[in-house]
Design a protein around this motif. Structure first.
Motif, mmCIF file in Angstrom:
data_model
loop_
_atom_site.group_PDB
_atom_site.id
_atom_site.type_symbol
_atom_site.label_atom_id
_atom_site.label_comp_id
_atom_site.label_asym_id
_atom_site.label_seq_id
_atom_site.Cartn_x
_atom_site.Cartn_y
_atom_site.Cartn_z
ATOM 1 N N SER A 134 0.607 -1.130 -0.118
ATOM 2 C CA SER A 134 -0.126 -0.041 -0.033
ATOM 3 C C SER A 134 0.963 1.396 0.608
ATOM 4 O O SER A 134 1.935 1.429 -0.306
ATOM 5 N N TYR A 173 -4.670 1.677 -0.343
ATOM 6 C CA TYR A 173 -4.618 0.312 -1.158
ATOM 7 C C TYR A 173 -5.606 0.219 -1.829
ATOM 8 O O TYR A 173 -6.937 0.207 -1.809
ATOM 9 N N LYS A 178 -2.508 -5.690 -0.585
ATOM 10 C CA LYS A 178 -2.554 -5.638 0.399
ATOM 11 C C LYS A 178 -1.315 -5.744 1.148
ATOM 12 O O LYS A 178 -0.665 -4.864 0.855
ATOM 13 N N GLU A 180 0.412 -8.883 4.038
ATOM 14 C CA GLU A 180 0.439 -9.848 4.241
ATOM 15 C C GLU A 180 0.217 -10.573 6.180
ATOM 16 O O GLU A 180 0.516 -9.615 6.844
ATOM 17 N N GLY A 213 -10.169 -6.502 0.352
ATOM 18 C CA GLY A 213 -10.311 -5.177 1.128
ATOM 19 C C GLY A 213 -10.381 -5.580 1.916
ATOM 20 O O GLY A 213 -9.500 -4.895 3.386
ATOM 21 N N CYS A 236 -10.239 -14.335 -0.377
ATOM 22 C CA CYS A 236 -8.343 -14.191 0.903
ATOM 23 C C CYS A 236 -9.847 -13.627 1.656
ATOM 24 O O CYS A 236 -9.035 -14.818 3.175
ATOM 25 N N CYS A 271 -6.166 -8.545 2.734
ATOM 26 C CA CYS A 271 -6.552 -8.568 1.680
ATOM 27 C C CYS A 271 -6.748 -7.393 0.680
ATOM 28 O O CYS A 271 -7.036 -6.617 0.711
ATOM 29 N N PRO A 272 -6.284 -8.568 -0.731
ATOM 30 C CA PRO A 272 -6.188 -7.369 -2.127
ATOM 31 C C PRO A 272 -7.049 -6.445 -2.022
ATOM 32 O O PRO A 272 -8.367 -7.268 -2.446
#
Length: 292
Positions: A134, A173, A178, A180, A213, A236, A271-272
């Motif tokens: 991000s 973002y 994302k 992790e 997200g 995710c 999450c992405p």
């Protein structure tokens, strides 16, 4: 000599008087209970009020463990708290920020956004990492009145003094970006020199996200698939207990247990983003007063 016969009139009258007194007391108690129920001082438990009976890790009823009044339904801006998890301890404050506050934080952060970094455990300085893609910027604690108001509100809701908090960090973002899964607490002694360990995090959502997200807790205890918003989560998000971003909401979770030990179940990630943009604002809080 004729024996005197014992009169039964006295006992009968005594028995009737006792029965009348008992009945009067029962009627009086019943009347008082009805009055208390009408006034709302007492309430009758119902099948939906399962918070006292449900297990701490049972997520089946988390979405409506909190009683929603008609006023809250009529006013979408009403603040109310939702229990998300006990392991880790996590709570969602609905409508914690106003729309104007969310937009203000985004606008003052935009001119100074840069690629997000992570903290180096050896030096305490920031460094680039592929686990966090991000962009973000820090806002000095108490930089203006609006920020002060938000920080005071965080202190009021968490019972952690303003002086124990780090500066706000605004994050952005874009699609595909994302963070992790990671811990907010430190595993080294260097980063705890000022303020001690991070005890809790307040993650405020400054925007809605169309898809993805989510904030995910991969190691949260409980039946994670029972959350009401399960079908709205990304792949995710379904890998743990997840919260969907919503403008104005704030997620409070604790990195330390009540016995002051670190909580490994507080592992969390971002999450992405699949569709749209995600703006958030983070406040980390320390055990002691924090001096940057």
């Amino acid at each position: 000599m004729a024996k005197a016969r014992q009169s039964r009139v006295g006992p009968r009258r005594s028995s009737r008087a006792s029965w009348t007194l008992t009945l009067t007391l029962l009627l009086t108690c019943t009347f008082l209970i009805l009055i208390l129920l009408v006034l709302g001082i007492l309430s009758i438990p119902n099948a939906n009020s399962s918070s006292a009976l449900s297990k701490p890790n049972d997520l089946n009823s988390i979405s409506r463990n909190i009683h929603i009044t008609q006023a809250e339904q009529d006013d979408p801006g009403e603040r109310w708290v939702e229990i998300i998890s006990w392991e880790p301890r996590a709570f969602l404050y609905h409508n914690f920020l106003t729309k104007e506050e969310c937009e203000y934080l985004i606008n003052i952060a935009k001119p100074n956004m840069h690629k997000s970094a992570v903290v180096d455990s050896e030096t305490g300085k920031s460094k680039d990492s592929r686990v966090r893609t991000s962009s973000g910027t820090f806002l000095a604690r108490g930089r203006d009145q609006i920020v002060k108001n938000i920080e005071k509100r965080i202190a009021d809701f968490t019972f952690i003094p303003v002086e124990h908090g780090e500066g706000l960090q605004v994050l952005h973002y874009e699609v595909g970006q994302k963070y992790e899964p990671h811990f907010d607490y430190f595993m080294d002694n260097f980063n705890t020199k000022s303020g001690g360990q991070r005890i809790a995090t307040m993650l405020m959502y400054l925007s809605d996200v169309e898809e993805g997200g989510e904030t995910v807790f991969p190691d949260a205890k409980g039946n994670i698939s029972s959350v009401p918003w399960w079908n709205e989560l990304s792949d995710c998000g379904k890998k743990g207990l997840s919260i969907k971003p919503k403008m104005g909401d704030a997620l409070l979770f604790w990195s330390m247990k009540p016995d002051a030990t670190l909580d490994p179940s507080s592992l969390h990630g971002g999450c992405p983003v699949i569709k749209g943009n995600k703006w958030s604002c983070t406040k980390w809080m320390r055990v002691h007063e924090y001096k940057s």
